[in-house]
Design an enzyme around this catalytic site. Sequence first.
Site, PDB file in Angstrom:
ATOM      1  CD  GLU A 132       7.286  18.287  68.086  1.00  0.00           C
ATOM      2  OE1 GLU A 132       7.374  17.056  68.250  1.00  0.00           O
ATOM      3  OE2 GLU A 132       7.370  19.108  69.021  1.00  0.00           O
TER       4      GLU A 132
ATOM      5  CG  ASP B 289       4.641  13.857  63.043  1.00  0.00           C
ATOM      6  OD1 ASP B 289       5.699  13.315  62.662  1.00  0.00           O
ATOM      7  OD2 ASP B 289       3.655  13.204  63.439  1.00  0.00           O
TER       8      ASP B 289
ATOM      9  CD  GLU C 146       8.418  16.250  63.365  1.00  0.00           C
ATOM     10  OE1 GLU C 146       8.522  15.042  63.058  1.00  0.00           O
ATOM     11  OE2 GLU C 146       8.062  16.630  64.502  1.00  0.00           O
TER      12      GLU C 146
END
Length: 246
Positions: free
Chosen positions: A61, A65, A137
Site C-alpha cells: 500500500e 500510493d 493501492e
Amino acid sequence: MGGARSQPSKIDKLVERIGYRFRSTDLLERALTHASFAVTHRKKPPAGFATGANSDNERLEFLGDRVLGLVVAEELLRRFPDSAEGELAPRFNALVRKETCAEVARSIELGRFLRLGSGEAAAGGRSKTAILGNACEAVIAAIYLDGGIGAARSFILERWQPHFDGIGAMHKDSKSALQEWAQGRGLPPPVYREKARSGPDHAPLFKIEVAIEGYPAQEGEGTSKRAAEQAAADAFMVREVASDRS
C-alpha cells in the site's frame, strides 16, 4: 479423450477484472491480504520482496500510493498544460484520496477477493472504504513490481478515466462551484460540518463533511477549515460529475 477444461480460479477472475496478467500471482495475493488475516496466517514473503517483511499488504500500500501519485501528477500535467500548481493541487488530491481508490476497488469488485480475518469479515470489512482504498493501492504496487511502471500506468489511466474526466469541471474555488451546481439544479445549498480535528494546536488537521439533500455526503481534509471545506467540495464535484458521465 481430453480432460474437462478446468474452471478459472478465484484469483484468475480478479486478474481478468484488473486487465493485467501477472507472471506470478504471489504479489497479487499479498496485495489482497489484510493485516487481520496476516496475523493468524503467516506466510513467507513473495520472491523479490524484502526478506522478513510482514505478510500483509501494508508495505505494498505504501508503495502503491507513491506510484499512483506519480502517474496522476504526470497525467494532470498532460491534461492541463496551462494550469498553475494551485489549480493542479486540488485535482491531484481528489484523484489520489482514499475514497477515490475505494471507488476504483468497487468497480472491479475487489472486496470479493480480499483475505480478511474472520472478525473483520464479519464486521463488513469487504465494503469499508479504508480497507478497499488501501487494497487498491496495494494492487497498484503489485502490478508495478511485477510489470513495471508502464503496466501500472495503464491500469491507473484506465480505471481512473471517469475521475480524470470529472475533475475538468473543478474550479479554483470549489465551494463557489458547488454552490452554483446546487443552485442550477434547484437544490438547497451545501451544508458543511466539522467531523474531526487532530494534530497539535499549531498544526491542526480538519476533516469536513459536505452534504446536499439527495446526494451522498463527501469528506475533505485540510490544515484549515476553509481548506478542508474546499477539499470536500472538490470531492463532491469529482464524484457527481464522474457519475453523470459514466
